[in-house]
Motif scaffolding. Structure first.
Motif, mmCIF file in Angstrom:
data_model
loop_
_atom_site.group_PDB
_atom_site.id
_atom_site.type_symbol
_atom_site.label_atom_id
_atom_site.label_comp_id
_atom_site.label_asym_id
_atom_site.label_seq_id
_atom_site.Cartn_x
_atom_site.Cartn_y
_atom_site.Cartn_z
ATOM 1 N N GLN A 48 0.808 -1.220 0.000
ATOM 2 C CA GLN A 48 0.000 0.000 0.000
ATOM 3 C C GLN A 48 0.847 1.279 0.000
ATOM 4 O O GLN A 48 0.326 2.356 -0.281
ATOM 5 C CB GLN A 48 -0.929 0.007 1.220
ATOM 6 N N ILE A 49 2.140 1.173 0.308
ATOM 7 C CA ILE A 49 2.970 2.387 0.340
ATOM 8 C C ILE A 49 3.584 2.697 -1.020
ATOM 9 O O ILE A 49 4.315 3.684 -1.154
ATOM 10 C CB ILE A 49 4.092 2.264 1.394
ATOM 11 N N ARG A 50 3.297 1.889 -2.044
ATOM 12 C CA ARG A 50 3.913 2.092 -3.355
ATOM 13 C C ARG A 50 3.568 3.461 -3.941
ATOM 14 O O ARG A 50 4.383 4.079 -4.611
ATOM 15 C CB ARG A 50 3.481 0.984 -4.325
ATOM 16 N N GLN A 86 14.167 -1.951 4.024
ATOM 17 C CA GLN A 86 14.275 -2.440 2.660
ATOM 18 C C GLN A 86 14.229 -3.971 2.621
ATOM 19 O O GLN A 86 13.591 -4.568 1.754
ATOM 20 C CB GLN A 86 15.570 -1.923 2.031
ATOM 21 N N ARG A 87 14.912 -4.626 3.581
ATOM 22 C CA ARG A 87 14.870 -6.087 3.633
ATOM 23 C C ARG A 87 13.454 -6.584 3.941
ATOM 24 O O ARG A 87 12.995 -7.571 3.353
ATOM 25 C CB ARG A 87 15.846 -6.588 4.696
ATOM 26 N N GLU A 88 12.756 -5.851 4.824
ATOM 27 C CA GLU A 88 11.393 -6.240 5.171
ATOM 28 C C GLU A 88 10.477 -6.141 3.947
ATOM 29 O O GLU A 88 9.617 -6.986 3.722
ATOM 30 C CB GLU A 88 10.885 -5.337 6.298
ATOM 31 N N TRP A 89 10.674 -5.097 3.151
ATOM 32 C CA TRP A 89 9.855 -4.933 1.950
ATOM 33 C C TRP A 89 10.146 -6.028 0.928
ATOM 34 O O TRP A 89 9.234 -6.518 0.258
ATOM 35 C CB TRP A 89 10.122 -3.556 1.329
ATOM 36 N N LEU A 90 11.425 -6.393 0.787
ATOM 37 C CA LEU A 90 11.764 -7.458 -0.159
ATOM 38 C C LEU A 90 11.094 -8.773 0.215
ATOM 39 O O LEU A 90 10.632 -9.523 -0.650
ATOM 40 C CB LEU A 90 13.280 -7.632 -0.223
ATOM 41 N N TYR A 136 12.702 -0.164 -7.537
ATOM 42 C CA TYR A 136 11.940 -0.055 -8.779
ATOM 43 C C TYR A 136 10.465 0.265 -8.565
ATOM 44 O O TYR A 136 9.818 0.801 -9.459
ATOM 45 C CB TYR A 136 12.052 -1.367 -9.571
ATOM 46 N N GLN A 137 9.918 -0.066 -7.402
ATOM 47 C CA GLN A 137 8.469 0.040 -7.215
ATOM 48 C C GLN A 137 8.056 1.241 -6.373
ATOM 49 O O GLN A 137 6.877 1.619 -6.402
ATOM 50 C CB GLN A 137 7.929 -1.252 -6.578
ATOM 51 N N LEU A 138 8.979 1.826 -5.619
ATOM 52 C CA LEU A 138 8.645 3.034 -4.869
ATOM 53 C C LEU A 138 9.055 4.246 -5.712
ATOM 54 O O LEU A 138 10.160 4.766 -5.618
ATOM 55 C CB LEU A 138 9.358 3.047 -3.510
ATOM 56 N N GLN A 139 8.132 4.718 -6.535
ATOM 57 C CA GLN A 139 8.444 5.802 -7.453
ATOM 58 C C GLN A 139 8.614 7.133 -6.736
ATOM 59 O O GLN A 139 9.270 8.041 -7.251
ATOM 60 C CB GLN A 139 7.339 5.913 -8.509
ATOM 61 N N ASN A 140 8.009 7.267 -5.558
ATOM 62 C CA ASN A 140 8.070 8.534 -4.827
ATOM 63 C C ASN A 140 9.026 8.470 -3.643
ATOM 64 O O ASN A 140 8.853 9.177 -2.659
ATOM 65 C CB ASN A 140 6.674 8.936 -4.355
ATOM 66 N N LEU A 141 10.046 7.610 -3.728
ATOM 67 C CA LEU A 141 11.040 7.491 -2.659
ATOM 68 C C LEU A 141 12.096 8.574 -2.823
ATOM 69 O O LEU A 141 12.646 8.776 -3.900
ATOM 70 C CB LEU A 141 11.688 6.109 -2.711
ATOM 71 N N ARG A 142 12.393 9.297 -1.711
ATOM 72 C CA ARG A 142 13.403 10.345 -1.720
ATOM 73 C C ARG A 142 14.332 10.190 -0.526
ATOM 74 O O ARG A 142 13.890 9.798 0.556
ATOM 75 C CB ARG A 142 12.773 11.739 -1.667
#
Length: 596
Positions: A135-137, A156-160, A168-174
C-alpha cells in the motif's frame, strides 16, 4: 628575592618544555565514530569516552573523528583512523575489505545489544492505516540515505520479503539527508506520507518535546520484549567497536579492558547514552540482511581495489582519454587545415563581393526612398515650366494667325519656352541622377558644392514652406569621397530637418542653419533646424536599424548615413542646440586639391 623569582621562572620553563616534549612523543590514536547527528552533539556525546581513555592511557593521545557514512568509509579506506565505532553493516564491510577486527559491542540504554536496532515506518496519525507493505507504493516515502542501517536498509529487507522492491516500485522514494528528526517535520507539514527512521528516534524526539506521539502512527508495529520502542521490522545487533588491521594487539587489549570497566553511572556512559560495553555479539542476522540486499559482493578483490584506488584509476583513465582526444583533434585539424586554407581566399573574395553588392543595394534602396519623398514636391515644380511652355506656344499660334506678325515678339516667346523646357529637363535630370543605380567612385570635390546641389533638390519645398536658409560659415572644404553617396547623406539630413520643422507646432517660421568649417584636418558640416527637437530616447536609438518616430518611416536613413560616413573615415553625431536638433558629420580633408 630576585634570585627566588629567577628560580621559579626557570622551573616553569623547564616544566613547560618537558610537557611539550611529552606531548610530542605521545602516539596519536584516532577513533572514528559514525554519526547521524550534528557535529557539536556528536562531540558532546563521545568526547567524555575519549577523555576517559586519555586519562587511563596517558602514553597515547586519543582523538575523536566524527563523520557520516561517506567520510568514515574514506578514512577507513585510507588507513587514517585506528578504531571505529559503527553499525553492524559497516563493520562487516570493514572486516571484508580492510581486515578490521571486532572488539566490543555497545550496550544500549534500552533493550538487549543483540536486539537493539530496527526500522520504524512512520505515517501521520490522520492517514488511512497501512495493513500491507504494497500500500505504500503510491505514497511519498522519505529516508535519510540509502546506506542508513536502521533508517532504510532494515526496512528495505522487510519490503523485499513482502515482494516490494523499493528500488523499482517506490516511485516517490526520496533521500533527504540528515538530521533524522527533519523527516518527522516533513510528515507534520504534509511534505511526505511515510518516513523511515531507526527505532527509538521517534520516542526520543517526543521525550525532548519536539513532537507529540498522537501526531504519528507506526506502520505494522511488532511487539518485542527486548526493546520498549515501536518497530516495524525485526531487531538487529547494536553498534560495535573494531580496530583496524594496523593497530597493535597490545593497544587494542588495553582499550578493550578499559571500556569493559565502564559502569552505567560513569560520565562516559551517561554522556554517551549507553550502559557500557560487552563482548562481541552474534552478527549472523546482519550477514543475512546483507545477503538479501546483495551487499556481500563488496569482498570481491576487484571491488576492493576499485574502492581503494578508484581516484587514481579515474585520474589515469581521464588523462589517457584527454591525450587520446588531443591526438585525434590534432590529426583532424591537420587534415582539414589545408582544405580550409585553400578555401579561405575564395571565401573571403566571395564575401567581399557579396558585401560590396549588398552595401550598394542598401545605399540604392535609401536613395530610391528619398527620391520618392522628393518626387511629390518636384511634381508641382515641373507643372510650372510645363504650363509656361503651353502658354508661350498658344501665344505664338495666336500671333501667327494675326496679320502682320511681329517676328521679334514671336522669337522672344519661343526663347522663353525653350528656357522653361531646359528648367524642366534639369529637374528631371537631378532626380534621375540621384536615384540611379550607383557604383562607388571617389573623386575630389568641394563639400560646399554637394550641399548646394542637395539644396536644389529641395528648392520647391523650401519655397513652399518659407524655410529660411542661414549660413554661419562657408569655408571651402575639399574632400576625396563618393560624390553621390555624400549627397545622399546630406539629402537625408535635410529631409529629416524639414520633417522636424513640419512636426513643430510652436515654430513661427522654419529655419535651417548650415555651418561649413575645418577642424584638425577634418571637414565639418553642421545642419541645425528649429523643429520639434529630439528626446533622449530618440537620440539613444538614432543609429539603430528600424527604430523611427515617423509613422511611415523604415528607420534605415540614419544607419545608412552613418555607414557611408564611416566608410569614408569620418563620424556623424548630434549635439545640443538651443532649439530643434543639430546634427553634423566630418570627413577627412583632401590636401592640395582644387574643386573639379
Amino acid at each position: 628575592m630576585l634570585r627566588i623569582c629567577w628560580m621559579l621562572i626557570t622551573l616553569l620553563l623547564a616544566s613547560t618544555s618537558a610537557l611539550a616534549e611529552t606531548t610530542r612523543l605521545r602516539q596519536f590514536i584516532r577513533i572514528g565514530v559514525l554519526s547521524f547527528e550534528e557535529s557539536s552533539k556528536s562531540l558532546s556525546r563521545w568526547q567524555p569516552t575519549i577523555d576517559y581513555l586519555n586519562q587511563r592511557l596517558p602514553q597515547y593521545q586519543f582523538t575523536l573523528v566524527s563523520g557520516d557514512i561517506k567520510s568514515i568509509d574514506q578514512l577507513v579506506a585510507s588507513g587514517t583512523i585506528d578504531f571505529v565505532i559503527t553499525n553492524g553493516v559497516r563493520l562487516i564491510i570493514y572486516q571484508n575489505n580492510y581486515h578490521a577486527v571486532r572488539m566490543l559491542s555497545l550496550r544500549p540504554l534500552e533493550g538487549d545489544p543483540q536486539f537493539a536496532i530496527g526500522s520504524a515506518v512512520i505515517t501521520r496519525s490522520e492517514q488511512p492505516p497501512v495493513s500491507d507493505w504494497q500500500q505504500i507504493r503510491s505514497l511519498r516515502v522519505v529516508a535519510t540515505m540509502p546506506q542508513a542501517f536502521g533508517g532504510f536498509q532494515v526496512a528495505q529487507r522487510e519490503w523485499l520479503k513482502a515482494g516490494l522492491d523499493a528500488q523499482y516500485q517506490l516511485q516517490n522514494l526520496r533521500f533527504v539527508g540528515l538530521p533524522q528528526e527533519a523527516l518527522l517535520t516533513m510528515l507534520v507539514k504534509n511534505a511526505a506520507d511515510v518516513a523511515i527512521l531507526p527505532t527509538c528516534v521517534l520516542e526520543r524526539a517526543v521525550k525532548a518535546g519536539q513532537f507529540s506521539l498522537s501526531q504519528f502512527s507506526v506502520v505494522l508495529p511488532r511487539p518485542s520484549s527486548h526493546l520498549p520502542c515501536l518497530s516495524s521490522t525485526e531487531l538487529y545487533p547494536y553498534w560495535s567497536l573494531s580496530r583496524m588491521a594496523h593497530v597493535e594487539e597490545g593497544l587494542a587489549r588495553e582499550v578493550a579492558q578499559l571500556l569493559l570497566e565502564l559502569r552505567p553511572s560513569d560520565l562516559p556512559a551517561t554522556q554517551g547514552e549507553y550502559l557500557g560495553w560487552t563482548i562481541p555479539i552474534n552478527d549472523n542476522q546482519v550477514v543475512g540482511l546483507m545477503r538479501d540486499l546483495d551487499m556481500l559482493g563488496e569482498n570481491n578483490p576487484l571491488q576492493i581495489l576499485w574502492q581503494k584506488y578508484r581516484g587514481w584509476l579515474l585520474i589515469s583513465v581521464g588523462g589517457l582519454l584527454l591525450l587520446l582526444g588531443y591526438h585525434m583533434r590534432v590529426n583532424y585539424l591537420v587534415r582539414i587545415r589545408t582544405r580550409q586554407l585553400q578555401q579561405a581566399m575564395t571565401q573571403n573574395q566571395q564575401a567581399a563581393e557579396a558585401l560590396q553588392q549588398q552595401q550598394e543595394q542598401f545605399y540604392s534602396a535609401q536613395r530610391v526612398l528619398l527620391s520618392g519623398e522628393l518626387a511629390a514636391g518636384l511634381a508641382h515644380e515641373l507643372n510650372q515650366p510645363l504650363m509656361a511652355i503651353n502658354s508661350y506656344v498658344v501665344g505664338c499660334r495666336m500671333r501667327l494667325q494675326q496679320p502682320g506678325v511681329n517676328i521679334v515678339a514671336l522669337d522672344h516667346a519661343l526663347e522663353s519656352a525653350l528656357q522653361q523646357t531646359a528648367n524642366a529637363r534639369d529637374v528631371i535630370k537631378r532626380i534621375r541622377d540621384f536615384s540611379h543605380k550607383h557604383t562607388e567612385k571617389r573623386s575630389h570635390f568641394l563639400l560646399n558644392t554637394i550641399l548646394e546641389n542637395a539644396l536644389r533638390l529641395f528648392s520647391h519645398e523650401l519655397k513652399r514652406q518659407h524655410i529660411q536658409l542661414v549660413f554661419t560659415d562657408r569655408t571651402p572644404l575639399p574632400v576625396h569621397a563618393d560624390e553621390v553617396l555624400i549627397q545622399q547623406v546630406i539629402v537625408n539630413l535635410i529631409s529629416n530637418a524639414l520633417d522636424a520643422i513640419n512636426a513643430s507646432s510652436h515654430a513661427t517660421s522654419g529655419r535651417l542653419t548650415f555651418s561649413l568649417s575645418q577642424k584638425a584636418e577634418q571637414a565639418i558640416l553642421l545642419i541645425t533646424d528649429n523643429g520639434i527637437g529630439m528626446s533622449d530616447q530618440q537620440r539613444e536609438y538614432l543609429f539603430v536599424p528600424f527604430c523611427t518616430s515617423k509613422p511611415e518611416g523604415l528607420g534605415l536613413g540614419m544607419i545608412i548615413s552613418q555607414r557611408i560616413i564611416a566608410a569614408h573615415g569620418g563620424e556623424i553625431w548630434t549635439q545640443p542646440s538651443d532649439s530643434g536638433v543639430c546634427i553634423g558629420f566630418s570627413l577627412p580633408l583632401s590636401q592640395g586639391i582644387q574643386d573639379e
